[in-house]
Design a protein around this motif. Structure first.
Motif, PDB file in Angstrom:
ATOM      1  N   GLY A   1       0.791  -1.138  -0.156  1.00  0.00           N
ATOM      2  CA  GLY A   1       0.159  -0.229  -0.023  1.00  0.00           C
ATOM      3  C   GLY A   1       0.836   1.079   0.001  1.00  0.00           C
ATOM      4  N   ILE A   2      -0.023   2.406  -0.212  1.00  0.00           N
ATOM      5  CA  ILE A   2       0.862   3.749  -0.066  1.00  0.00           C
ATOM      6  C   ILE A   2       0.734   4.114   1.297  1.00  0.00           C
ATOM      7  CG2 ILE A   2       0.885   6.081  -0.984  1.00  0.00           C
ATOM      8  CD1 ILE A   2      -0.717   4.949  -3.643  1.00  0.00           C
ATOM      9  N   PRO A   3       1.663   4.594   1.905  1.00  0.00           N
ATOM     10  CA  PRO A   3       1.556   5.096   3.396  1.00  0.00           C
ATOM     11  C   PRO A   3       0.829   6.530   3.280  1.00  0.00           C
ATOM     12  CG  PRO A   3       3.693   5.039   2.668  1.00  0.00           C
ATOM     13  CD  PRO A   3       3.097   4.493   1.530  1.00  0.00           C
TER      14      PRO A   3
ATOM     15  N   THR B   1      -2.132   6.934  10.825  1.00  0.00           N
ATOM     16  CA  THR B   1      -1.149   6.359   9.720  1.00  0.00           C
ATOM     17  C   THR B   1      -1.552   5.060   9.212  1.00  0.00           C
ATOM     18  OG1 THR B   1       0.670   7.692  10.724  1.00  0.00           O
ATOM     19  CG2 THR B   1       1.319   6.040   8.891  1.00  0.00           C
ATOM     20  N   ARG B   2      -1.936   4.781   7.970  1.00  0.00           N
ATOM     21  CA  ARG B   2      -2.320   3.930   7.275  1.00  0.00           C
ATOM     22  C   ARG B   2      -1.691   3.512   6.094  1.00  0.00           C
ATOM     23  NH1 ARG B   2      -4.418   3.110  11.510  1.00  0.00           N
ATOM     24  NH2 ARG B   2      -6.526   2.431  12.055  1.00  0.00           N
ATOM     25  N   GLU B   3      -1.749   2.206   5.335  1.00  0.00           N
ATOM     26  CA  GLU B   3      -1.254   1.934   4.157  1.00  0.00           C
ATOM     27  C   GLU B   3      -2.832   1.810   3.261  1.00  0.00           C
ATOM     28  OE1 GLU B   3       1.444  -1.199   3.419  1.00  0.00           O
ATOM     29  OE2 GLU B   3       3.108   0.081   4.366  1.00  0.00           O
ATOM     30  N   VAL B   4      -2.679   2.712   2.085  1.00  0.00           N
ATOM     31  CA  VAL B   4      -3.874   2.441   1.454  1.00  0.00           C
ATOM     32  C   VAL B   4      -3.436   2.055  -0.092  1.00  0.00           C
ATOM     33  CG1 VAL B   4      -5.348   3.896   2.769  1.00  0.00           C
ATOM     34  CG2 VAL B   4      -4.018   4.948   0.922  1.00  0.00           C
TER      35      VAL B   4
ATOM     36  N   LEU C   1     -11.723   8.265   0.267  1.00  0.00           N
ATOM     37  CA  LEU C   1     -11.491   8.302   1.636  1.00  0.00           C
ATOM     38  C   LEU C   1     -12.754   7.924   2.522  1.00  0.00           C
ATOM     39  CD1 LEU C   1     -10.486  10.439   3.885  1.00  0.00           C
ATOM     40  CD2 LEU C   1     -11.928  12.333   2.866  1.00  0.00           C
ATOM     41  N   VAL C   2     -13.876   7.752   1.923  1.00  0.00           N
ATOM     42  CA  VAL C   2     -15.119   7.190   2.681  1.00  0.00           C
ATOM     43  C   VAL C   2     -14.743   5.567   3.076  1.00  0.00           C
ATOM     44  CG1 VAL C   2     -16.626   6.493   0.782  1.00  0.00           C
ATOM     45  CG2 VAL C   2     -17.511   7.347   2.880  1.00  0.00           C
ATOM     46  N   GLN C   3     -14.124   4.963   2.023  1.00  0.00           N
ATOM     47  CA  GLN C   3     -13.657   3.762   2.364  1.00  0.00           C
ATOM     48  C   GLN C   3     -12.638   3.560   3.696  1.00  0.00           C
ATOM     49  OE1 GLN C   3     -12.557   2.318  -1.598  1.00  0.00           O
ATOM     50  NE2 GLN C   3     -14.000   0.842  -1.650  1.00  0.00           N
ATOM     51  N   LEU C   4     -11.703   4.480   3.618  1.00  0.00           N
ATOM     52  CA  LEU C   4     -10.897   4.484   4.718  1.00  0.00           C
ATOM     53  C   LEU C   4     -11.510   4.833   6.077  1.00  0.00           C
ATOM     54  CD1 LEU C   4      -7.736   4.536   5.787  1.00  0.00           C
ATOM     55  CD2 LEU C   4      -8.011   7.184   5.371  1.00  0.00           C
TER      56      LEU C   4
ATOM     57  N   LEU D   1     -10.074  10.340  -3.142  1.00  0.00           N
ATOM     58  CA  LEU D   1      -8.936   9.064  -2.829  1.00  0.00           C
ATOM     59  C   LEU D   1      -8.499   9.453  -1.379  1.00  0.00           C
ATOM     60  CD1 LEU D   1      -7.198   8.917  -6.239  1.00  0.00           C
ATOM     61  CD2 LEU D   1      -9.096   7.199  -5.391  1.00  0.00           C
ATOM     62  N   ALA D   2      -8.343   8.522  -0.892  1.00  0.00           N
ATOM     63  CA  ALA D   2      -7.485   8.468   0.566  1.00  0.00           C
ATOM     64  C   ALA D   2      -6.266   9.196   0.523  1.00  0.00           C
ATOM     65  CB  ALA D   2      -7.363   7.217   1.267  1.00  0.00           C
ATOM     66  N   VAL D   3      -5.378   8.875  -0.499  1.00  0.00           N
ATOM     67  CA  VAL D   3      -4.311   9.446  -0.632  1.00  0.00           C
ATOM     68  C   VAL D   3      -4.188  11.037  -0.712  1.00  0.00           C
ATOM     69  CG1 VAL D   3      -3.089   7.456  -1.639  1.00  0.00           C
ATOM     70  CG2 VAL D   3      -4.179   9.004  -3.524  1.00  0.00           C
ATOM     71  N   GLN D   4      -5.430  11.546  -1.339  1.00  0.00           N
ATOM     72  CA  GLN D   4      -5.514  12.914  -1.467  1.00  0.00           C
ATOM     73  C   GLN D   4      -5.670  13.660  -0.246  1.00  0.00           C
ATOM     74  OE1 GLN D   4      -8.732  12.542  -4.590  1.00  0.00           O
ATOM     75  NE2 GLN D   4      -7.787  14.007  -5.823  1.00  0.00           N
ATOM     76  N   ALA D   5      -6.034  12.909   0.668  1.00  0.00           N
ATOM     77  CA  ALA D   5      -6.136  13.348   2.155  1.00  0.00           C
ATOM     78  C   ALA D   5      -4.885  13.484   2.568  1.00  0.00           C
ATOM     79  CB  ALA D   5      -7.413  12.719   3.124  1.00  0.00           C
ATOM     80  N   GLN D   6      -3.706  13.323   2.177  1.00  0.00           N
ATOM     81  CA  GLN D   6      -2.499  12.971   2.990  1.00  0.00           C
ATOM     82  C   GLN D   6      -2.196  14.381   3.688  1.00  0.00           C
ATOM     83  OE1 GLN D   6       0.100  11.146   3.831  1.00  0.00           O
ATOM     84  NE2 GLN D   6       1.087  12.876   4.440  1.00  0.00           N
TER      85      GLN D   6
END
Ligand code: FES
Ligand code: FES
Length: 162
Positions: free
Chosen positions: A2-4, A15-18, A24-27, A64-69
């Motif tokens: 995943g991407i941390p 902190t998560r790997e996605v 984002l809603v899935q996370l 996307l969850a990564v966009q919420a970094q």
């Protein structure tokens, strides 16, 4: 692999790997178990998934969850301290601003920023501000009344209904 990512959710650093596809809603719902954020359409139309990201209302199904970094996220669970109602929640309860309640978390997250960003919002401003949130039950009338009660500063968390 995943991407941390690291972000703050309801004041807690996470902190998560996605995967690149994780929304984002899935996370929030599936990983963090913050299931107050609902999924009504998954296509950015209904607003049930609305959360606050850096003080702005966003539809968590369309990010996307990564966009919420690095972002600060608030969900409905973080709106008020545990066991208490935010004035907007108290107002929705007082004015019967809900029926089935499915749209309510997203509706309230949008409404909180609506009132904060435009304290003098008129009824039409409120109706316009809700155009990204769909309610299948209430006809919006009591939702608007709820927001106006919160706006007046007279919402009472100890009252049951108006
Ligand atoms: S579930 Fe995100 S807008 Fe409907
Ligand atoms: S209260 Fe049922 S969808 Fe809004």
């Amino acid at each position: 692999m995943g991407i941390p990512i690291t972000l703050t959710v309801n004041g807690r650093s996470i902190t998560r790997e996605v995967t690149p596809q994780t929304t984002l809603v899935q996370l929030l719902r599936e990983d963090l178990r913050l299931t107050g954020t609902h999924v009504g359409c998954d296509t950015a139309q209904c607003g049930a998934c609305t959360v606050h990201l850096n003080g702005r209302a966003v539809k968590a199904c369309s990010m996307l969850a990564v966009q919420a970094q690095g972002a600060q996220i608030t969900t409905i669970e973080g709106l008020a301290p545990e066991g208490e109602l935010h004035p907007m929640q108290a107002a929705f309860r007082q004015c019967h601003g809900l029926q089935c309640g499915f749209c309510t978390p997203g509706m309230e997250m949008t409404s909180v920023l609506l009132v904060k960003d435009k304290p003098g919002a008129t009824e039409q401003d409120i109706r316009d501000g809700l155009e990204g949130n769909i309610c299948r039950c209430t006809g919006y009338h009591n939702i608007v009344k709820s927001i106006q009660l919160c706006q007046s500063g007279k919402a009472d968390a100890t009252a049951t209904s108006a």
